[in-house]
Design a protein around this motif. Structure first.
Motif, PDB file in Angstrom:
ATOM      1  N   SER A   1       0.829  -1.212   0.000  1.00  0.00           N
ATOM      2  CA  SER A   1       0.000   0.000   0.000  1.00  0.00           C
ATOM      3  C   SER A   1       0.861   1.258   0.000  1.00  0.00           C
ATOM      4  CB  SER A   1      -0.917  -0.002   1.220  1.00  0.00           C
ATOM      5  OG  SER A   1      -1.755  -1.131   1.232  1.00  0.00           O
TER       6      SER A   1
ATOM      7  N   TYR B   1      -4.462   9.074  -1.342  1.00  0.00           N
ATOM      8  CA  TYR B   1      -5.903   9.149  -1.560  1.00  0.00           C
ATOM      9  C   TYR B   1      -6.324   8.500  -2.882  1.00  0.00           C
ATOM     10  CZ  TYR B   1      -5.831  12.520   2.290  1.00  0.00           C
ATOM     11  OH  TYR B   1      -5.661  13.129   3.503  1.00  0.00           O
ATOM     12  N   ARG B   2      -5.372   8.100  -3.675  1.00  0.00           N
ATOM     13  CA  ARG B   2      -5.679   7.397  -4.919  1.00  0.00           C
ATOM     14  C   ARG B   2      -5.695   5.874  -4.735  1.00  0.00           C
ATOM     15  NH1 ARG B   2      -5.669  10.537  -9.478  1.00  0.00           N
ATOM     16  NH2 ARG B   2      -5.068  12.723  -9.133  1.00  0.00           N
ATOM     17  N   LEU B   3      -5.462   5.417  -3.502  1.00  0.00           N
ATOM     18  CA  LEU B   3      -5.567   3.987  -3.226  1.00  0.00           C
ATOM     19  C   LEU B   3      -7.046   3.614  -3.141  1.00  0.00           C
ATOM     20  CD1 LEU B   3      -2.789   3.604  -0.497  1.00  0.00           C
ATOM     21  CD2 LEU B   3      -2.740   2.618  -2.800  1.00  0.00           C
ATOM     22  N   LYS B   4      -7.522   2.901  -4.150  1.00  0.00           N
ATOM     23  CA  LYS B   4      -8.926   2.514  -4.231  1.00  0.00           C
ATOM     24  C   LYS B   4      -9.022   0.988  -4.331  1.00  0.00           C
ATOM     25  CE  LYS B   4     -10.021   6.922  -4.698  1.00  0.00           C
ATOM     26  NZ  LYS B   4     -10.592   7.684  -3.557  1.00  0.00           N
ATOM     27  N   ASN B   5      -9.591   0.371  -3.314  1.00  0.00           N
ATOM     28  CA  ASN B   5      -9.736  -1.089  -3.285  1.00  0.00           C
ATOM     29  C   ASN B   5      -8.415  -1.800  -3.567  1.00  0.00           C
ATOM     30  OD1 ASN B   5     -12.551  -1.290  -2.664  1.00  0.00           O
ATOM     31  ND2 ASN B   5     -12.981  -0.622  -4.754  1.00  0.00           N
ATOM     32  N   HIS B   6      -7.348  -1.253  -3.040  1.00  0.00           N
ATOM     33  CA  HIS B   6      -6.034  -1.865  -3.232  1.00  0.00           C
ATOM     34  C   HIS B   6      -5.926  -3.113  -2.354  1.00  0.00           C
ATOM     35  CE1 HIS B   6      -1.731  -2.307  -3.764  1.00  0.00           C
ATOM     36  NE2 HIS B   6      -1.594  -2.339  -2.443  1.00  0.00           N
TER      37      HIS B   6
ATOM     38  N   PRO C   1      -9.028  -5.394   0.855  1.00  0.00           N
ATOM     39  CA  PRO C   1      -8.957  -4.194   0.017  1.00  0.00           C
ATOM     40  C   PRO C   1      -9.063  -2.936   0.861  1.00  0.00           C
ATOM     41  CG  PRO C   1     -11.092  -5.276  -0.204  1.00  0.00           C
ATOM     42  CD  PRO C   1     -10.233  -6.198   0.594  1.00  0.00           C
TER      43      PRO C   1
ATOM     44  N   THR D   1      -9.298   1.381   0.808  1.00  0.00           N
ATOM     45  CA  THR D   1      -9.579   2.620   0.093  1.00  0.00           C
ATOM     46  C   THR D   1      -9.313   3.765   1.059  1.00  0.00           C
ATOM     47  OG1 THR D   1     -11.224   1.642  -1.383  1.00  0.00           O
ATOM     48  CG2 THR D   1     -11.331   4.025  -1.047  1.00  0.00           C
TER      49      THR D   1
ATOM     50  N   THR E   1      -9.223   7.689   2.116  1.00  0.00           N
ATOM     51  CA  THR E   1      -9.893   8.955   1.813  1.00  0.00           C
ATOM     52  C   THR E   1      -9.374  10.016   2.775  1.00  0.00           C
ATOM     53  OG1 THR E   1     -11.720   8.663   3.381  1.00  0.00           O
ATOM     54  CG2 THR E   1     -11.961   7.640   1.185  1.00  0.00           C
TER      55      THR E   1
ATOM     56  N   GLY F   1      -8.279   2.895   5.658  1.00  0.00           N
ATOM     57  CA  GLY F   1      -8.549   2.125   4.457  1.00  0.00           C
ATOM     58  C   GLY F   1      -9.835   1.333   4.495  1.00  0.00           C
TER      59      GLY F   1
END
Length: 416
Positions: free
Chosen positions: A323, A349-354, A362, A364, A366, A372
């Motif tokens: 991550s 903030y671009r980690l989406k369902n990583h 996963p 996310t 914000t 997450g």
């Protein structure tokens, strides 16, 4: 014809060599890991550092982060806050902007400096549970479930096992009597009022080798479930006391700090049925672990003992740094070089369902939630390996969020 082919091959080799040289010459992305490698957390933290360095080396073989090599510096603070502060100041002068201390007292001690300097603090599975509140802790990224979230998810699992009704059920909380051990108690107390189960706490004193008094009380209590909040070397002691007191180990769920060494020290067959709150997949089957074994360890380039690769703590380190590295990569990709802490923050903030292709829950990230999402799952030891009993999930999120906001608001008020 032959000479043309030779010239073409030479040209390709020259281009490849030039690209490699350019990648090696690019400014590195520096991560500072000030860890306890010698004292309290020595049973787990070295594996986390080993995983971080291995993953960095694997990514560097593939071009680094958008062409920039990853440089991971690991230093020992011995779980001493002042040594952690010294490590931070030293690495900060060397240009490090992303720090990880993997210790609750050290993370708490360095936090004011991080917030004042505007650097990035990674705080997975340690430190302040309310640091997931990104609106207060703008530069702290937990990137993992908090202990509060884990406790809530364990109760949710018990509720499902009880057919959706915990009224009258008994939950015993067995814990090392330290701030770490006591941290989930407010969540259990709040859920006790909500779900109307009976809840009692059973602390055992530091250093944790004598748990007999706590287990004598648990035996009289006769709980439906036992939640263990302890740490690696102490876990087999708890398991033996369960066995000695005639309490089926199938009734116990541990926090995330348990690994295969603990299981083997107790006995793999005897531990069958034990459950844990899992934050990452176990075992070496995942392609990421296989890539590390093939591209590093098979070639003698690993950063530690091969036997520790795929240990639960090693895999935890891989999950956290999958991550962290991806967030920084996205920062470089979208905002360019040179990096700044603010660019890294926006990259997170671009980690989406990583989920590192199924390796972990996963996440996310914000501006409001730096954890997450708080998903965990329940795994069970089947005698040879950990087997998932649930999908990744997060429950009672509103209640946990209320507790987080209450604590972070107190911090914000005190640090105006």
């Amino acid at each position: 014809m032959r000479s043309s082919l030779i010239r073409a091959i030479a040209a390709v080799a020259l281009v490849t060599a030039t690209a490699t040289a350019q990648a090696q010459a690019a400014d590195p992305v520096r991560f500072g890991l000030c860890y306890d490698l010698t004292k309290i957390y020595v049973a787990a933290v070295p594996q986390v550092a080993q995983a971080a360095k291995d993953f960095a080396d694997l990514l560097n073989l593939r071009g680094g982060l958008e062409g920039h090599p990853i440089q991971v510096t690991v230093q020992d603070h011995g779980n001493e806050p002042q040594r952690g502060i010294d490590c931070y100041e030293r690495l900060k002068r060397e240009g490090v902007m992303v720090f990880d201390f993997f210790s609750t007292p050290v993370s708490r001690a360095v936090l004011p400096r991080i917030m004042q300097d505007g650097n990035i603090l990674l705080q997975p599975l340690v430190g302040r549970g309310d640091a997931v509140d990104g609106e207060v802790f703008k530069n702290v990224f937990v990137l993992a479930p908090t202990y509060w979230g884990q406790a809530a998810n364990i109760v949710s699992y018990f509720k499902k096992q009880a057919g959706g009704n915990l009224n009258g059920k008994k939950i015993a909380f067995l814990y090392l009597d330290t701030p770490f051990g006591r941290e989930p108690i407010p969540v259990f107390e709040a859920l006790k009022r909500l779900e109307r189960f009976d809840f009692q706490t059973f602390p055992f004193p530091v250093p944790g080798n004598d748990q007999s008094a706590a287990f004598a009380q648990i035996r009289r209590y006769q709980p439906d479930w036992v939640v263990l909040w302890s740490f690696s070397p102490l876990n087999p002691i708890s398991f033996r006391e369960m066995q000695r007191n005639g309490i089926p180990i199938e009734r116990m769920v541990t926090g995330n700090w348990i690994n295969e060494v603990d299981i083997n020290n107790f006995g793999a067959a005897a531990a069958k049925g034990l459950k844990r709150s899992a934050v990452v997949s176990g075992g070496a089957e995942h392609p990421l672990v296989q890539d590390i074994l093939r591209e590093l360890y098979d070639k003698g380039k690993g950063n530690g003992d091969r036997k520790l690769v795929a240990d639960s703590y090693y895999n935890t380190g891989l999950a956290v740094y999958s991550s962290a590295f991806e967030g920084v990569r996205l920062a470089i990709k979208t905002q360019g070089w040179p990096l700044t802490p603010e660019k890294i923050r926006q990259g997170m903030y671009r980690l989406k369902n990583h989920d590192a292709k199924g390796f972990m829950a996963p996440i996310t990230v914000t501006p409001q939630d730096h954890g997450g999402g708080g998903k965990t799952r329940i795994d069970m030891w089947d005698g040879t390996k950990w087997v998932p009993q649930t999908p990744w999930f997060a429950d009672y999120t509103g209640l946990v969020s209320t507790l987080i906001k209450a604590n972070s608001a107190d911090f914000a008020k005190a640090n105006k």
